[in-house]
Design a protein around this motif. Structure first.
Motif, PDB file in Angstrom:
ATOM      1  N   ASP A 123      -0.087  -4.294  10.436  1.00  8.08           N
ATOM      2  CA  ASP A 123       0.783  -3.245  10.968  1.00  8.08           C
ATOM      3  C   ASP A 123       1.804  -3.813  11.926  1.00  8.08           C
ATOM      4  O   ASP A 123       3.000  -3.539  11.820  1.00  8.08           O
ATOM      5  CB  ASP A 123      -0.067  -2.194  11.710  1.00  8.08           C
ATOM      6  CG  ASP A 123      -0.727  -1.249  10.731  1.00  8.08           C
ATOM      7  OD1 ASP A 123      -0.194  -1.111   9.611  1.00  8.08           O
ATOM      8  OD2 ASP A 123      -1.775  -0.674  11.069  1.00  8.08           O
ATOM      9  N   ASP A 126       4.388  -5.793  10.252  1.00  7.17           N
ATOM     10  CA  ASP A 126       5.038  -5.069   9.170  1.00  7.17           C
ATOM     11  C   ASP A 126       4.847  -5.789   7.824  1.00  7.17           C
ATOM     12  O   ASP A 126       5.753  -5.907   7.023  1.00  7.17           O
ATOM     13  CB  ASP A 126       6.538  -4.930   9.483  1.00  7.17           C
ATOM     14  CG  ASP A 126       7.183  -3.880   8.597  1.00  7.17           C
ATOM     15  OD1 ASP A 126       6.439  -3.070   8.012  1.00  7.17           O
ATOM     16  OD2 ASP A 126       8.429  -3.890   8.481  1.00  7.17           O
ATOM     17  N   LEU A 127       3.644  -6.305   7.616  1.00  6.59           N
ATOM     18  CA  LEU A 127       3.377  -7.092   6.410  1.00  6.59           C
ATOM     19  C   LEU A 127       2.530  -6.333   5.400  1.00  6.59           C
ATOM     20  O   LEU A 127       2.103  -6.894   4.396  1.00  6.59           O
ATOM     21  CB  LEU A 127       2.659  -8.403   6.790  1.00  6.59           C
ATOM     22  CG  LEU A 127       3.572  -9.515   7.303  1.00  6.59           C
ATOM     23  CD1 LEU A 127       2.762 -10.583   8.003  1.00  6.59           C
ATOM     24  CD2 LEU A 127       4.380 -10.114   6.169  1.00  6.59           C
ATOM     25  N   ARG A 128       2.284  -5.068   5.667  1.00  7.41           N
ATOM     26  CA  ARG A 128       1.465  -4.296   4.738  1.00  7.41           C
ATOM     27  C   ARG A 128       2.148  -4.251   3.367  1.00  7.41           C
ATOM     28  O   ARG A 128       3.359  -4.069   3.272  1.00  7.41           O
ATOM     29  CB  ARG A 128       1.247  -2.890   5.284  1.00  7.41           C
ATOM     30  CG  ARG A 128      -0.053  -2.278   4.830  1.00  7.41           C
ATOM     31  CD  ARG A 128      -0.375  -1.050   5.638  1.00  7.41           C
ATOM     32  NE  ARG A 128      -1.130  -1.341   6.850  1.00  7.41           N
ATOM     33  CZ  ARG A 128      -2.401  -1.721   6.853  1.00  7.41           C
ATOM     34  NH1 ARG A 128      -3.053  -1.886   5.724  1.00  7.41           N
ATOM     35  NH2 ARG A 128      -3.024  -1.958   7.984  1.00  7.41           N
ATOM     36  N   TRP A 142       9.718 -12.713   8.683  1.00  8.53           N
ATOM     37  CA  TRP A 142       8.362 -12.306   8.347  1.00  8.53           C
ATOM     38  C   TRP A 142       7.353 -13.425   8.610  1.00  8.53           C
ATOM     39  O   TRP A 142       6.272 -13.200   9.116  1.00  8.53           O
ATOM     40  CB  TRP A 142       8.291 -11.895   6.871  1.00  8.53           C
ATOM     41  CG  TRP A 142       8.313 -10.403   6.694  1.00  8.53           C
ATOM     42  CD1 TRP A 142       7.520  -9.512   7.347  1.00  8.53           C
ATOM     43  CD2 TRP A 142       9.152  -9.655   5.835  1.00  8.53           C
ATOM     44  NE1 TRP A 142       7.811  -8.247   6.941  1.00  8.53           N
ATOM     45  CE2 TRP A 142       8.809  -8.289   6.007  1.00  8.53           C
ATOM     46  CE3 TRP A 142      10.165  -9.994   4.923  1.00  8.53           C
ATOM     47  CZ2 TRP A 142       9.435  -7.267   5.304  1.00  8.53           C
ATOM     48  CZ3 TRP A 142      10.776  -8.978   4.216  1.00  8.53           C
ATOM     49  CH2 TRP A 142      10.425  -7.618   4.416  1.00  8.53           C
ATOM     50  N   ARG A 145       6.566 -13.572  12.193  1.00  4.25           N
ATOM     51  CA  ARG A 145       5.629 -12.538  12.659  1.00  4.25           C
ATOM     52  C   ARG A 145       4.220 -12.814  12.156  1.00  4.25           C
ATOM     53  O   ARG A 145       3.242 -12.564  12.855  1.00  4.25           O
ATOM     54  CB  ARG A 145       6.121 -11.155  12.205  1.00  4.25           C
ATOM     55  CG  ARG A 145       7.428 -10.762  12.881  1.00  4.25           C
ATOM     56  CD  ARG A 145       7.691  -9.277  12.777  1.00  4.25           C
ATOM     57  NE  ARG A 145       8.017  -8.856  11.411  1.00  4.25           N
ATOM     58  CZ  ARG A 145       9.234  -8.937  10.876  1.00  4.25           C
ATOM     59  NH1 ARG A 145      10.234  -9.425  11.593  1.00  4.25           N
ATOM     60  NH2 ARG A 145       9.453  -8.520   9.648  1.00  4.25           N
ATOM     61  N   ARG A 175      13.509  -8.359  17.181  1.00  2.00           N
ATOM     62  CA  ARG A 175      12.270  -7.721  16.733  1.00  2.00           C
ATOM     63  C   ARG A 175      11.051  -8.485  17.221  1.00  2.00           C
ATOM     64  O   ARG A 175      10.042  -7.905  17.607  1.00  2.00           O
ATOM     65  CB  ARG A 175      12.244  -7.676  15.195  1.00  2.00           C
ATOM     66  CG  ARG A 175      12.544  -6.314  14.654  1.00  2.00           C
ATOM     67  CD  ARG A 175      12.334  -6.272  13.189  1.00  2.00           C
ATOM     68  NE  ARG A 175      11.113  -5.594  12.827  1.00  2.00           N
ATOM     69  CZ  ARG A 175      10.765  -5.367  11.571  1.00  2.00           C
ATOM     70  NH1 ARG A 175      11.536  -5.784  10.587  1.00  2.00           N
ATOM     71  NH2 ARG A 175       9.660  -4.740  11.297  1.00  2.00           N
TER      72      ARG A 175
END
Lengths: 242, 377
Positions: A123, A126-128, A142, A145, A175
């Motif tokens: 979550d 934001d890798l779901r 990505w 993160r 971000r």
């Protein structure tokens, strides 16, 4: 040394032959702060971090991390800290899921703990939906993160970030810093090195080092005031060329 | 501790699985090498192209020539009754051995005199040249004996009453002198060496170069755990490959497995440890994958081909090279493997080889641990 300090360094020195990389460095980092550790390339930032994480033995001086002497209780310290480097340290030939699972295994998380942390990180980063994607195919933002997720999979109390945003576009950097603030809000202490002064201005406290020596320390505002309202860029240039 | 080691081992297998070229190199190369060495690079001598010049052309000379025709070793592809064309067929490489039966051969023999034959051998390929010359001699000697027996029969002499020396040649362990019997046990050792030394050194260097070693170290994973986790997959692979090659050589190539399998297994284990330690040593000196690869070739690949007795018998090499070969464990493992496979050796017979390898393993591990620790600091 009190419990209020996440990091406490006294006269920390590292010599490689005739070269002194870190020279009698003393520093205190209070718990829960976002601490910016600044300096030009080769000024001794990474060497300091490597001593604080127990990867390098200091030539002299003492380093306390989370109240423990790093030289004597390295295993205990390491269980409680996290580390994320510029290289991200992900396995590009493995999927998001496999990378998380690997670091979960290396940190010896039990299955329940891992499942909970996995949910949280997917979550947060934001890798779901991308669990089975190869890390090599992710964009840099990505990957960054995911690296943060992997570095914090064991819920560390203190996180070292060694130039975590170099080579990342401004949007992704913004971000990423949002994520760091969220981490800080949960009480995690962050020790960050960066070359971006906009990032530095978001820190609670800053320390500048040059040739392994501490040359300035304080909040961003204190430092600007000390230098007659100069910008952090100007201060950085001035302190790094002296 | 186990959790961490398994996490690292699992990850290593994932790397292998995701890298088809690597997987192919590790799984197919041994099989390819096995087929190559077993079929293509055979030192067996068969069907030597042979010429027969029968200038005598009598029943006796034809009977003598027949002995060559019947032998597996010779393949008579050229026949003539004059010697004039012989130079040409040897030069053109159509035959590598020519038997010349001079005029008067049959007459001399029937008269009880010694007859002479000429044997011309093409020595440009020394190995088959040497073997065919020896075979031609053997066939001639045999024919000679038959003649003697026939002569004795004709003259009413009881051959068993006459004393005589009869050479009895017997080749032990590998009676047919099949080169695959000799090569495959050696090949097994070479493959183990490549899998352990090269792959471990490369995988250790890669971990360091991509920065993940730092990350793993900071996670409170002890160096021993990291090493065990990284070495375990290659040990498993090396041992699996030994198993596969052993089965293939037993069932496909009929290599005898006469000795104590447990002695072989223990020897293999010690040897694998030697290989892993060598891989660690190399990785502690190299910073890039390229240099690790090159060094692995120099340390693992070349000596296992040249200094192990795998292809070239060590006894035939200069003395200083024989001493040099003692510095690496391959030569002992090749000896051990052949002793077990061909000579039926058990623990007692291979104890010297095992002890040497054990000494090497202990030394290499100590050195590797020393340099590896220095690397981490």
């Amino acid at each position: 040394m009190t419990e209020a300090n996440a990091i406490s360094i006294q006269n920390l020195t590292k010599r490689f032959g005739h070269f002194t990389a870190v020279d009698h460095l003393s520093l205190e980092v209070p718990v829960g702060q976002v601490f910016g550790f600044l300096g030009a390339n080769g000024s001794g930032k990474t060497t300091t971090i490597r001593m604080l994480t127990g990867s390098l033995t200091p030539s002299s001086g003492k380093a306390y991390v989370l109240g423990a002497n790093v030289a004597k209780r390295v295993a205990e310290v390491r269980r409680r800290i996290g580390y994320m480097s510029q290289k991200f340290s992900l396995f590009e030939d493995m999927t998001v899921e496999e990378n998380l699972r690997f670091y979960g295994g290396v940190y010896n998380l039990d299955p329940d703990e891992f499942a909970a942390r996995r949910e949280y990180i997917l979550d947060m980063a934001d890798l779901r939906g991308r669990e089975s994607e190869l890390t090599a195919n992710l964009s840099v933002g990505w990957r960054q993160r995911l690296a943060l997720g992997a570095a914090t999979i064991h819920s560390p109390e203190l996180l070292f970030l060694d130039e975590p945003t170099s080579g990342v576009d401004p949007l992704a950097r913004r971000r990423f810093w949002d994520l760091l603030y969220e981490l800080a809000k949960t009480g995690v202490t962050l020790f960050v090195t960066t070359h971006y002064m906009d990032e530095a201005s978001h820190c609670n406290r800053l320390a500048f080092i040059n040739s392994g020596r501490l040359v300035a320390e304080g909040t961003p505002n204190e430092l600007r005031a000390q230098h007659n309202g100069a910008t952090l860029e100007e201060i950085f240039t001035k302190l790094s060329t002296n | 501790m186990l959790n961490r080691i398994l996490a690292i081992t699992g990850k290593e297998f994932l790397h292998l699985w995701r890298d088809p070229r690597m997987l192919a190199a590790v799984l197919l190369m041994p099989v390819l090498m096995l087929l190559l060495f077993a079929y293509a690079i055979s030192f067996d001598i068969r069907n030597v192209p042979t010429g027969i010049v029968d200038m005598d052309n009598t029943p006796t000379s034809r009977e003598y020539a027949q002995a060559f025709d019947a032998s597996d070793l010779f393949n008579v592809s050229y026949r003539a009754d004059t010697i004039s064309g012989v130079d040409a067929v040897i030069d053109e490489g159509r035959v590598s051995i020519v038997l010349v039966i001079p005029k008067g051969f049959g007459k001399d023999l029937l008269a009880g005199l010694t007859a002479e034959v000429g044997v011309y051998v093409d020595g440009s390929e020394p190995n088959s040249g040497r073997v065919s010359r020896a075979a031609a001699l053997a066939l001639t000697t045999q024919y000679n004996r038959e003649l003697a027996v026939r002569w004795a029969d004709l003259n009413g002499v009881d051959i068993s009453a006459v004393g005589g020396l009869e050479p009895l040649m017997r080749t032990w362990y590998n009676p047919e002198l099949k080169s695959s019997d000799y090569l495959i046990p050696g090949l097994l050792v070479v493959i183990m060496m490549i899998v352990t030394v090269q792959q471990t050194s490369v995988s250790l260097v890669r971990e360091r170069a991509q920065g993940t070693q730092d990350q793993i170290t900071v996670s409170a994973t002890r160096p021993t755990e990291l090493l065990l986790g990284k070495l375990l997959p290659w040990s498993i692979l090396a041992l699996t490959e030994v198993g596969i090659i052993t089965l293939v050589s037993k069932w496909l190539f009929n290599i005898p497995l006469r000795g104590n399998l447990f002695a072989f297994a223990l020897g293999t284990f010690i040897f694998v440890v030697c290989g892993l330690a060598l891989g660690m040593l190399i990785s502690s000196f190299c910073n890039t994958l390229e240099s690790a690869n090159m060094m692995a070739i120099v340390v693992a690949f070349l000596p296992s081909f040249l200094l192990s007795g795998f292809v070239f018998a060590l006894e035939q090499l200069p003395e200083w090279i024989q001493w040099l070969s003692c510095a690496l464990p391959v030569r002992f493992m090749v000896e051990l493997t052949r002793d077990v496979f061909l000579k039926g050796a058990g623990f007692a017979e291979v104890l010297p080889e095992m002890s040497f390898m054990l000494i090497f393993a202990v030394l290499a591990i100590t050195l590797a641990a020393h340099f590896y620790r220095r690397r981490l600091r």
